[in-house]
Write an enzyme that holds these catalytic residues in place. Structure first.
Site, PDB file in Angstrom:
ATOM      1  N   ASP A  40       0.860  -1.179   0.000  1.00 41.49           N
ATOM      2  CA  ASP A  40       0.000   0.000   0.000  1.00 41.49           C
ATOM      3  C   ASP A  40       0.901   1.236   0.000  1.00 41.49           C
ATOM      4  O   ASP A  40       1.602   1.512   0.984  1.00 41.49           O
ATOM      5  CB  ASP A  40      -0.914  -0.002   1.231  1.00 41.49           C
ATOM      6  CG  ASP A  40      -1.990   1.065   1.167  1.00 41.49           C
ATOM      7  OD1 ASP A  40      -2.523   1.300   0.067  1.00 41.49           O
ATOM      8  OD2 ASP A  40      -2.307   1.655   2.222  1.00 41.49           O
ATOM      9  N   ASP A 118      -2.113  12.535  -2.553  1.00 42.35           N
ATOM     10  CA  ASP A 118      -2.155  13.998  -2.540  1.00 42.35           C
ATOM     11  C   ASP A 118      -2.300  14.496  -3.976  1.00 42.35           C
ATOM     12  O   ASP A 118      -1.484  14.164  -4.838  1.00 42.35           O
ATOM     13  CB  ASP A 118      -0.851  14.528  -1.929  1.00 42.35           C
ATOM     14  CG  ASP A 118      -0.921  16.013  -1.613  1.00 42.35           C
ATOM     15  OD1 ASP A 118      -1.648  16.731  -2.329  1.00 42.35           O
ATOM     16  OD2 ASP A 118      -0.252  16.450  -0.669  1.00 42.35           O
TER      17      ASP A 118
END
Length: 212
Positions: A40, A118
């Protein structure tokens, strides 16, 4: 317990994030290092892989995160729960992934997730986004044929850019041409829950590593 304030956004191009960690010693971080690995990238507080590790003990889970205080806290929670198939690493994945995975047991990396990265909305900040061509190529080098890459974001242009970049790499094939309506995993991320609770859309895509 005193909560440490952690910046929500950090610039991965800043000098402090250019150091590269040593290759991982898999037999030291996992009790069963040859189990299938789920990576991840950008795991934040790590709650997604924490829950996944608890419900899938026959898999190993590795979370990468650029904000060190979050990694320290995530590993603390892992230890409190006694999970031996979960580990978190503080690093900048864009310059560290290949070195971290250097000694990875063969054919163990089977799933990769990049969730709600982001967005860095300004065009001039595009190089700060996590999904860059080099990262994709490095994932391709370690992911098994048929292995899954799952991408999701609440920002459509970010999701589309990630998809475009994976599509440009011949090692990957997009599984669904339309956005997926459901998350294929039984655990949603914290950002996913918050987005859906606001009634806003989540954009999801699966890619597969092309079979040689």
């Amino acid at each position: 317990m005193v909560r440490v304030r952690v910046r929500q956004h950090v610039n991965p191009l800043a000098q402090k994030y250019q150091s590269v960690p040593q290759p991982l010693e898999w037999d030291k971080i996992f009790a069963q290092p040859h189990q299938p690995l789920h990576l991840d990238i950008g795991c934040a507080r790590g709650r997604f892989v924490l829950q996944m590790a608890a419900i899938e003990p026959t898999w190993n889970f590795l979370g990468l995160e650029i904000r060190e205080p979050l990694v320290i806290d995530a590993n603390r929670v892992r230890d409190e729960q006694g999970l031996t198939n979960l580990h978190y690493v503080f690093c900048n994945a864009n310059n560290s992934l290949k070195n971290l995975l250097k000694n990875l047991p063969q054919d163990t990396l089977q799933r990769v997730t990049i969730q709600f990265p982001d967005p860095w909305f300004k065009t001039r900040h595009g190089k700060r986004r996590i999904v860059q061509p080099q990262l994709i190529q490095e994932i391709a080098e370690y992911l098994i044929p048929g292995g899954m890459v799952f991408l999701q974001s609440d920002i459509e242009f970010v999701q589309q850019e990630m998809c475009d970049r994976f599509t440009e790499n011949p090692a990957f094939l997009r599984e669904n041409q339309q956005w997926l309506a459901q998350n294929p995993f039984p655990v949603p991320t914290e950002r996913e829950i918050a987005t859906l609770n606001k009634g806003e859309p989540v954009y999801r895509t699966i890619f597969r590593r092309v079979t040689s």
